[in-house]
Write an enzyme that holds these catalytic residues in place. Structure first.
Site, mmCIF file in Angstrom:
data_model
loop_
_atom_site.group_PDB
_atom_site.id
_atom_site.type_symbol
_atom_site.label_atom_id
_atom_site.label_comp_id
_atom_site.label_asym_id
_atom_site.label_seq_id
_atom_site.Cartn_x
_atom_site.Cartn_y
_atom_site.Cartn_z
ATOM 1 N N GLY A 147 64.275 -0.978 47.655
ATOM 2 C CA GLY A 147 64.811 -1.350 46.338
ATOM 3 C C GLY A 147 64.073 -0.528 45.293
ATOM 4 O O GLY A 147 62.837 -0.440 45.323
ATOM 5 N N GLU A 178 69.538 -0.517 39.240
ATOM 6 C CA GLU A 178 70.052 -1.308 40.375
ATOM 7 C C GLU A 178 70.161 -2.789 40.029
ATOM 8 O O GLU A 178 70.272 -3.631 40.913
ATOM 9 C CB GLU A 178 69.155 -1.128 41.607
ATOM 10 C CG GLU A 178 69.678 -0.065 42.551
ATOM 11 C CD GLU A 178 68.871 0.054 43.837
ATOM 12 O OE1 GLU A 178 69.303 0.831 44.688
ATOM 13 O OE2 GLU A 178 67.820 -0.608 43.980
ATOM 14 N N ASN A 211 67.334 12.708 38.181
ATOM 15 C CA ASN A 211 67.338 13.866 39.077
ATOM 16 C C ASN A 211 68.494 14.762 38.631
ATOM 17 O O ASN A 211 69.146 14.488 37.612
ATOM 18 C CB ASN A 211 67.424 13.437 40.556
ATOM 19 C CG ASN A 211 68.727 12.734 40.900
ATOM 20 O OD1 ASN A 211 69.699 12.765 40.126
ATOM 21 N ND2 ASN A 211 68.780 12.099 42.043
ATOM 22 N N LEU A 239 63.426 17.741 40.362
ATOM 23 C CA LEU A 239 64.161 18.841 41.013
ATOM 24 C C LEU A 239 63.838 18.918 42.498
ATOM 25 O O LEU A 239 63.750 20.015 43.063
ATOM 26 C CB LEU A 239 63.813 20.169 40.321
ATOM 27 C CG LEU A 239 64.057 20.236 38.799
ATOM 28 C CD1 LEU A 239 63.440 21.498 38.197
ATOM 29 C CD2 LEU A 239 65.552 20.197 38.495
ATOM 30 N N ASP A 272 61.369 12.265 55.379
ATOM 31 C CA ASP A 272 62.299 11.264 54.823
ATOM 32 C C ASP A 272 62.098 11.252 53.301
ATOM 33 O O ASP A 272 61.042 10.847 52.827
ATOM 34 C CB ASP A 272 61.979 9.894 55.436
ATOM 35 C CG ASP A 272 62.856 8.781 54.878
ATOM 36 O OD1 ASP A 272 63.807 9.083 54.128
ATOM 37 O OD2 ASP A 272 62.587 7.615 55.205
ATOM 38 N N ALA A 294 63.231 7.317 48.461
ATOM 39 C CA ALA A 294 62.249 6.777 47.504
ATOM 40 C C ALA A 294 61.263 7.809 46.969
ATOM 41 O O ALA A 294 60.267 7.437 46.348
ATOM 42 C CB ALA A 294 61.494 5.580 48.085
ATOM 43 N N ALA A 295 61.560 9.109 47.161
ATOM 44 C CA ALA A 295 60.701 10.136 46.539
ATOM 45 C C ALA A 295 60.725 9.948 45.025
ATOM 46 O O ALA A 295 59.689 9.990 44.352
ATOM 47 C CB ALA A 295 61.205 11.531 46.904
ATOM 48 N N GLY A 296 61.933 9.725 44.497
ATOM 49 C CA GLY A 296 62.070 9.508 43.056
ATOM 50 C C GLY A 296 61.320 8.244 42.619
ATOM 51 O O GLY A 296 60.718 8.215 41.535
ATOM 52 N N ASP A 297 61.342 7.223 43.457
ATOM 53 C CA ASP A 297 60.640 5.977 43.105
ATOM 54 C C ASP A 297 59.132 6.200 43.079
ATOM 55 O O ASP A 297 58.429 5.711 42.182
ATOM 56 C CB ASP A 297 60.982 4.871 44.111
ATOM 57 C CG ASP A 297 62.459 4.535 44.087
ATOM 58 O OD1 ASP A 297 63.098 4.742 43.032
ATOM 59 O OD2 ASP A 297 62.987 4.083 45.117
ATOM 60 N N ARG A 311 56.522 10.971 55.063
ATOM 61 C CA ARG A 311 56.477 9.733 55.865
ATOM 62 C C ARG A 311 57.818 9.032 55.830
ATOM 63 O O ARG A 311 58.544 9.137 54.844
ATOM 64 C CB ARG A 311 55.438 8.773 55.284
ATOM 65 C CG ARG A 311 54.074 9.368 55.196
ATOM 66 C CD ARG A 311 53.221 8.437 54.371
ATOM 67 N NE ARG A 311 51.883 8.955 54.240
ATOM 68 C CZ ARG A 311 50.980 8.498 53.399
ATOM 69 N NH1 ARG A 311 51.274 7.495 52.594
ATOM 70 N NH2 ARG A 311 49.789 9.027 53.348
HETATM 71 P P1 ATP Z 1 65.410 10.182 46.097
HETATM 72 O O1 ATP Z 1 66.781 9.775 45.643
HETATM 73 O O2 ATP Z 1 65.389 10.927 47.415
HETATM 74 O O3 ATP Z 1 64.408 9.111 46.015
HETATM 75 P P2 ATP Z 1 65.492 11.717 43.710
HETATM 76 O O4 ATP Z 1 66.758 12.475 43.962
HETATM 77 O O5 ATP Z 1 65.507 10.595 42.744
HETATM 78 O O6 ATP Z 1 64.856 11.273 45.081
HETATM 79 P P3 ATP Z 1 64.011 14.171 43.681
HETATM 80 O O7 ATP Z 1 64.170 15.069 42.522
HETATM 81 O O8 ATP Z 1 64.704 14.564 44.940
HETATM 82 O O9 ATP Z 1 64.391 12.717 43.185
HETATM 83 O O10 ATP Z 1 62.476 13.982 44.039
HETATM 84 C C1 ATP Z 1 61.558 13.365 43.137
HETATM 85 C C2 ATP Z 1 60.239 14.088 43.239
HETATM 86 O O11 ATP Z 1 59.748 13.980 44.577
HETATM 87 C C3 ATP Z 1 60.310 15.590 42.948
HETATM 88 O O12 ATP Z 1 60.191 15.849 41.571
HETATM 89 C C4 ATP Z 1 59.134 16.097 43.754
HETATM 90 O O13 ATP Z 1 57.944 15.936 43.013
HETATM 91 C C5 ATP Z 1 59.095 15.167 44.967
HETATM 92 N N1 ATP Z 1 59.837 15.728 46.108
HETATM 93 C C6 ATP Z 1 61.093 15.446 46.484
HETATM 94 N N2 ATP Z 1 61.463 16.140 47.575
HETATM 95 C C7 ATP Z 1 60.389 16.898 47.909
HETATM 96 C C8 ATP Z 1 60.112 17.843 48.956
HETATM 97 N N3 ATP Z 1 61.034 18.158 49.875
HETATM 98 N N4 ATP Z 1 58.884 18.413 48.982
HETATM 99 C C9 ATP Z 1 57.938 18.092 48.064
HETATM 100 N N5 ATP Z 1 58.145 17.216 47.049
HETATM 101 C C10 ATP Z 1 59.339 16.624 46.976
HETATM 102 O O1 RIB Z 2 65.432 4.794 45.999
HETATM 103 C C1 RIB Z 2 65.408 4.354 47.337
HETATM 104 C C2 RIB Z 2 65.933 2.955 47.415
HETATM 105 O O2 RIB Z 2 67.294 2.936 47.075
HETATM 106 C C3 RIB Z 2 65.866 2.347 48.810
HETATM 107 O O3 RIB Z 2 64.652 1.706 49.069
HETATM 108 C C4 RIB Z 2 67.056 1.414 48.832
HETATM 109 O O4 RIB Z 2 66.712 0.069 48.869
HETATM 110 C C5 RIB Z 2 67.861 1.756 47.581
HETATM 111 O O5 RIB Z 2 67.699 0.804 46.609
#
Ligand code: ATP
Ligand code: RIB
Length: 301
Positions: A40, A141, A185, A222, A247, A250-253, A286
């Site tokens: 979430g 959300e 993003n 980006l 994976d 949650a990179a954005g989170d 991870r």
């Molecule tokens: P998601 O929806 O997958 O959680 P997002 O689309 O909201 O992510 P991204 O711009 O893809 O956001 O990623 C957020 C941040 O995570 C980037 O600004 C970067 O710092 C880091 N990041 C994402 N993907 C990578 C990667 N492949 N290698 C290194 N850092 C990454």
């Molecule tokens: O941003 C990642 C999250 O989006 C997941 O943990 C999932 O629960 C969805 O809310």
């Protein structure tokens, strides 16, 4: 003394399967081992911030079920203040079905459940209780009227607001002037501005449009390229460490939770983004959402 961080958002339980490739419409693919972990967007950001030593309070709604109980127990273990998390007797806890492919990309379907019933006024008690230097961190959300209410109430109290506009959806114009930072993003930036973001020039144009709409600071994430910062007077790309992504869920989170921690510590924006990129680059190595969030010592290293 760092300020408090008030996260207003969703809590889900993520049901994850790794597959070689994501299924096309109508296709069935055989995947690897199933695993379940807390997710979430709101909860992930709260946990990311708490693991990085932020002082976090989380406002959310879960169902009266085992998923909700486990989620809240997890937040407590992370040291998050859960006093404002409500239990909805009528709707189940949020669930997300997630596929992750061999390159670490995902597709996600969310059943919002109780998250869709967090009402605007249910955020007010928390907003009145927090300190004057609190940072408020919100995503999309939960219902849009709750998002807009939380943001305008926070701004009217002089609190700084970070909006992570995910998942992408159109937003009312009156919301933008209340934002200290917005963190779309590339897809979300395009949806909000109509400008396709695929290089630094287009990121700059999209950021300028968001400034014109009233946002103070724009950070466009980006992916593996890092994040683009525009303050209205200056702009720069802040790169992220090259890593092997397993994976990206949650990179954005992770980025947003870490950004909030660094800003609550009153670090300059560019510094805060470098910290957030470092944390997020660790999280993509991870599996899982909350399971992947790094601790402070790892980011400092
Ligand atoms: P998601 O929806 O997958 O959680 P997002 O689309 O909201 O992510 P991204 O711009 O893809 O956001 O990623 C957020 C941040 O995570 C980037 O600004 C970067 O710092 C880091 N990041 C994402 N993907 C990578 C990667 N492949 N290698 C290194 N850092 C990454
Ligand atoms: O941003 C990642 C999250 O989006 C997941 O943990 C999932 O629960 C969805 O809310």
């Amino acid at each position: 003394m760092p300020g408090q961080i008030l996260v207003v958002g969703s809590s889900n339980t993520d049901m994850v399967v790794q597959t070689t490739k994501l299924p096309a419409p109508g296709e069935t693919v055989l995947g690897g081992t199933f695993f379940m972990n807390p997710g979430g967007k709101g909860a992930n950001q709260a946990v990311a911030a708490a693991r990085l030593t932020g002082n976090v309070t989380f406002v959310a709604k879960v169902g009266a079920d085992i998923f909700g109980e486990q989620a809240v127990a997890g937040f407590r273990q992370e040291g998050i203040d859960t006093s404002y998390i409500q239990t909805d007797p009528a709707h189940p806890s949020g669930v997300a079905l997630i596929n992750v492919d061999a390159a670490g990309e995902n597709c996600i379907t969310v059943a919002p459940g109780a998250n869709a019933h967090l009402r605007p006024t249910e955020v007010d008690t928390a907003l009145t209780a927090v300190g004057a230097d609190t940072l408020v961190l919100v995503q999309l959300e939960i219902p849009l009227d709750t998002v807009t209410h939380a943001i305008s109430e926070a701004a009217s109290r002089g609190l700084r607001v970070i909006l992570n506009p995910a998942p992408a959806q159109p937003l009312p114009n009156e919301l933008f002037p209340h934002l200290f930072v917005i963190t779309p993003n590339e897809t979300e930036a395009e949806l909000l501005t109509g400008i396709r973001v695929d290089d630094l020039e287009s990121a700059g144009q999209a950021a300028q449009k968001l400034h014109n709409m009233g946002v103070s600071n724009v950070i466009i994430t980006l992916g593996s390229k890092g994040a683009y910062l525009s303050t209205g007077t200056e702009s720069q790309l802040i790169p992220t460490a090259p890593v092997k992504a397993v994976d990206t869920t949650a990179a954005g989170d992770c980025f947003n939770g870490a950004l909030a921690v660094a800003l609550a510590e009153k670090r300059p924006l560019a510094d805060a983004i470098a910290f957030a990129c470092k944390a997020a680059s660790i999280s993509v190595t991870r599996m899982g959402a909350q399971a992947s969030m790094p601790r402070r010592t790892e980011v400092a290293d």
